[in-house]
Write an enzyme that holds these catalytic residues in place. Structure first.
Site, PDB file in Angstrom:
ATOM      1  N   GLY A  10      -4.388  -9.179 -21.224  1.00 28.25           N
ATOM      2  CA  GLY A  10      -3.030  -9.705 -21.287  1.00 28.25           C
ATOM      3  C   GLY A  10      -3.006 -11.222 -21.220  1.00 28.25           C
ATOM      4  O   GLY A  10      -4.038 -11.879 -21.052  1.00 28.25           O
ATOM      5  N   ASP A  37      -7.823   1.830 -15.684  1.00 22.15           N
ATOM      6  CA  ASP A  37      -6.464   2.323 -15.883  1.00 22.15           C
ATOM      7  C   ASP A  37      -5.830   2.441 -14.511  1.00 22.15           C
ATOM      8  O   ASP A  37      -6.155   3.353 -13.738  1.00 22.15           O
ATOM      9  CB  ASP A  37      -6.509   3.685 -16.585  1.00 22.15           C
ATOM     10  N   ILE A  38      -4.943   1.517 -14.185  1.00 16.61           N
ATOM     11  CA  ILE A  38      -4.397   1.486 -12.827  1.00 16.61           C
ATOM     12  C   ILE A  38      -3.544   2.716 -12.513  1.00 16.61           C
ATOM     13  O   ILE A  38      -3.272   2.995 -11.342  1.00 16.61           O
ATOM     14  CB  ILE A  38      -3.601   0.189 -12.542  1.00 16.61           C
ATOM     15  N   ALA A  61       0.596  -4.683 -16.312  1.00 23.11           N
ATOM     16  CA  ALA A  61       2.003  -4.316 -16.150  1.00 23.11           C
ATOM     17  C   ALA A  61       2.561  -3.797 -17.466  1.00 23.11           C
ATOM     18  O   ALA A  61       2.052  -4.115 -18.536  1.00 23.11           O
ATOM     19  CB  ALA A  61       2.822  -5.524 -15.691  1.00 23.11           C
ATOM     20  N   TYR A  62       3.621  -3.012 -17.348  1.00 15.43           N
ATOM     21  CA  TYR A  62       4.412  -2.638 -18.516  1.00 15.43           C
ATOM     22  C   TYR A  62       5.486  -3.713 -18.631  1.00 15.43           C
ATOM     23  O   TYR A  62       6.342  -3.844 -17.756  1.00 15.43           O
ATOM     24  CB  TYR A  62       5.036  -1.254 -18.314  1.00 15.43           C
ATOM     25  N   THR A  63       5.438  -4.512 -19.708  1.00 13.13           N
ATOM     26  CA  THR A  63       6.328  -5.678 -19.792  1.00 13.13           C
ATOM     27  C   THR A  63       7.279  -5.658 -20.992  1.00 13.13           C
ATOM     28  O   THR A  63       7.964  -6.639 -21.246  1.00 13.13           O
ATOM     29  CB  THR A  63       5.499  -6.979 -19.860  1.00 13.13           C
ATOM     30  N   ASP A 103      11.006 -12.421 -12.115  1.00 15.63           N
ATOM     31  CA  ASP A 103      12.367 -12.858 -11.805  1.00 15.63           C
ATOM     32  C   ASP A 103      13.395 -11.772 -12.127  1.00 15.63           C
ATOM     33  O   ASP A 103      14.529 -11.824 -11.656  1.00 15.63           O
ATOM     34  CB  ASP A 103      12.707 -14.137 -12.581  1.00 15.63           C
ATOM     35  N   TYR A 126      13.001  -2.247 -16.469  1.00 14.60           N
ATOM     36  CA  TYR A 126      11.819  -3.086 -16.210  1.00 14.60           C
ATOM     37  C   TYR A 126      11.907  -3.729 -14.832  1.00 14.60           C
ATOM     38  O   TYR A 126      10.979  -3.638 -14.020  1.00 14.60           O
ATOM     39  CB  TYR A 126      11.692  -4.159 -17.297  1.00 14.60           C
ATOM     40  N   LYS A 130       9.527  -2.936 -11.529  1.00 14.25           N
ATOM     41  CA  LYS A 130       8.740  -4.004 -10.902  1.00 14.25           C
ATOM     42  C   LYS A 130       9.097  -4.128  -9.411  1.00 14.25           C
ATOM     43  O   LYS A 130       8.218  -4.348  -8.569  1.00 14.25           O
ATOM     44  CB  LYS A 130       8.962  -5.337 -11.622  1.00 14.25           C
TER      45      LYS A 130
END
Length: 282
Positions: A10, A37-38, A61-63, A103, A126, A130
């Site tokens: 990433g 793979d977390i 992360a999935y972003t 944020d 999202y 998070k």
């Protein structure tokens, strides 16, 4: 010192790799999502058992902010389950965990910079996942740092800087939202801050764990960010300011998400430069 970095392919993972060679006292282990793979607890345990990291920096992360509105399960799996897995194995191996958050945990209704103590209230899937990832870590493992950041860009991956340079080179004019305010973050500057935390933590006599904000200095709107990119790179493209209502997206963005970085600057003696130093054509 052994530092394990997840999400190595990433933006932030590649940025840590970019500066890694300057840290001769650190042995880095970079794992992409195929290697680690977390969301797979057994996989996490295998990697931690093999390398026994002193620190784990979780940049995985999935972003995909808008996709998350429909791919809720996938976002939850990576951002919540994955974070919980890393917290559990970090506790098992006594590894200090550094986790990168966003944020987007805030709703954007404030008019002055958000502090770490402000109450989160995410307005998107999202942001919610998070936040739940943060909570999973806090509830599991006290030796953890959660670093919230915003508007990340770099020479790696897909980001606003690269999109603007591409569009500005192809078009005579573009429309950019001018009623969302935040602070761009240059990923290598964030990478430096995370490694600074590792180094300072290793020699700290007191407990420094907790939540920290990190972004570059100087707030702006997306429109102002685009203007600065074009001006710095002498790109002849007109930028038209538009309201968010004229550019509807699946996920609701915070209208104001400027982060107050006083805590991280003072705790770790960081001097944070302006994002404007890093927008020259790469």
């Amino acid at each position: 010192m052994v530092v394990l970095v997840t999400g190595a392919n990433g933006q932030l993972g590649q940025s840590i790799q970019k500066i890694a060679s300057t840290y001769t006292n650190i042995q880095f282990v970079f794992c992409n999502s195929q290697q680690l793979d977390i969301t797979d607890l057994a996989n996490c345990q295998t990697i931690f058992k093999q390398y026994k990291p002193d620190y784990c920096i979780n940049t995985a992360a999935y972003t995909a902010v808008d996709k998350a509105e429909t791919e809720t399960a996938q976002a939850f799996e990576v951002n919540v389950t994955g974070s919980a897995n890393l917290a559990n194995v970090s506790k098992e191996f006594n590894t200090v965990l550094l986790h990168v958050s966003t944020d987007f945990v805030f709703d954007g209704t404030k008019t002055k910079p958000y502090k770490e103590t402000d109450k989160p209230n995410p307005t998107s899937v999202y942001g919610q996942t998070k936040l739940e990832g943060e909570q999973a870590i806090k509830n599991t493992w006290e030796k953890s740092y959660i670093v919230r950041t915003s508007w990340v860009f770099s020479e790696f991956g897909n980001n606003f800087l690269k999109t603007m340079i591409r569009l500005g080179s192809d078009r005579d004019e573009i429309n950019v939202v001018n009623d969302q305010t935040g602070i761009p973050t240059y990923a290598p500057d964030l990478a430096y801050a995370l490694l600074r935390i590792c180094e300072e933590d290793a020699k700290a006599a007191t407990n420094l764990y907790g939540i920290y904000n990190f972004s570059n200095s100087e707030s702006c709107t997306w429109f102002e960010f685009a203007q600065a990119i074009f001006n710095t790179n002498q790109i002849q493209c007109k930028v038209n300011p538009i309201p968010t209502s004229a550019y509807p997206t699946a996920a609701k963005r915070p209208s104001y998400s400027v982060l107050d970085t006083t805590k991280i600057q003072e705790t770790f003696s960081l001097q944070i430069p302006s994002w404007k130093n890093h927008i020259k054509l790469i």
